[in-house]
Design a protein around this motif. Structure first.
Motif, mmCIF file in Angstrom:
data_model
loop_
_atom_site.group_PDB
_atom_site.id
_atom_site.type_symbol
_atom_site.label_atom_id
_atom_site.label_comp_id
_atom_site.label_asym_id
_atom_site.label_seq_id
_atom_site.Cartn_x
_atom_site.Cartn_y
_atom_site.Cartn_z
ATOM 1 N N LEU A 28 66.672 50.180 -19.065
ATOM 2 C CA LEU A 28 66.200 51.014 -17.964
ATOM 3 C C LEU A 28 66.453 50.307 -16.639
ATOM 4 O O LEU A 28 66.009 49.186 -16.435
ATOM 5 N N ILE A 29 67.198 50.994 -15.772
ATOM 6 C CA ILE A 29 67.442 50.469 -14.432
ATOM 7 C C ILE A 29 67.197 51.592 -13.432
ATOM 8 O O ILE A 29 67.199 52.776 -13.780
ATOM 9 N N SER A 30 66.986 51.233 -12.193
ATOM 10 C CA SER A 30 66.774 52.220 -11.139
ATOM 11 C C SER A 30 68.110 52.906 -10.849
ATOM 12 O O SER A 30 69.095 52.253 -10.507
ATOM 13 N N ILE B 241 65.196 57.086 -10.389
ATOM 14 C CA ILE B 241 64.395 57.083 -11.607
ATOM 15 C C ILE B 241 64.789 55.872 -12.446
ATOM 16 O O ILE B 241 65.871 55.320 -12.275
ATOM 17 N N SER B 242 63.912 55.472 -13.328
ATOM 18 C CA SER B 242 64.234 54.408 -14.282
ATOM 19 C C SER B 242 64.879 55.060 -15.490
ATOM 20 O O SER B 242 64.267 55.905 -16.144
ATOM 21 N N ALA B 243 66.126 54.691 -15.771
ATOM 22 C CA ALA B 243 66.851 55.326 -16.868
ATOM 23 C C ALA B 243 67.946 54.407 -17.380
ATOM 24 O O ALA B 243 68.417 53.523 -16.664
ATOM 25 N N ASP C 131 73.363 61.228 -9.745
ATOM 26 C CA ASP C 131 74.484 60.629 -10.475
ATOM 27 C C ASP C 131 74.377 60.906 -11.975
ATOM 28 O O ASP C 131 75.364 61.224 -12.635
ATOM 29 N N LEU C 132 73.162 60.785 -12.504
ATOM 30 C CA LEU C 132 72.954 61.046 -13.935
ATOM 31 C C LEU C 132 73.248 62.500 -14.279
ATOM 32 O O LEU C 132 73.866 62.792 -15.301
#
Length: 124
Positions: free
Chosen positions: A7-9, A42-44, A14-15
């Motif tokens: 999980l990264i910011s 978001i953290s993803a 973009d996602l």
């Protein structure tokens, strides 16, 4: 086997763009997008989450989708259902739900849409 989730910011825009591109590689799809000009962070996992979202877009089995953001919810809404059956190689909804839960995202299925609800506050 274990699944390594990182999980990264990441910017939600973009996602979603990558998710839509991945879905279009499997079947033609049009989208109407209603997102704020400034993308929330978001953290993803930037590899895994777009693939799960692409599967949800394809699971709707529609020719058009609306992508709407109403914090803390993201709605994927299907329009113009396809006459042919959906792709049998898609992840199961339970599999998608479990992968989303690892991201802190709840998944609700409604007749014509998926509602994704983030559990943690968003950053802008």
């Amino acid at each position: 086997g274990a699944l390594d989730i990182r999980l990264i910011s990441t910017e939600l825009h973009d996602l979603l763009e990558e998710s839509f591109h991945l879905a279009q590689q499997r079947q033609p799809l049009e989208a109407e997008v209603d997102l704020p000009a400034k993308s929330p962070l978001i953290s993803a996992d930037p590899f895994l989450l777009p693939r799960v979202l692409a599967h949800l877009l394809l699971e709707l089995n529609c020719q058009r989708v609306q992508i709407r953001l109403d914090r803390p919810c993201l709605q994927l809404i299907g329009e113009e259902p396809r006459p042919q059956p959906k792709d049998p190689t898609l992840l199961s909804l339970d599999g998608c739900r479990q992968l989303l839960q690892l991201h802190g995202i709840g998944l609700e299925r409604q007749p014509d849409r998926f509602v994704l609800r983030w559990e943690e506050p968003w950053k802008t």
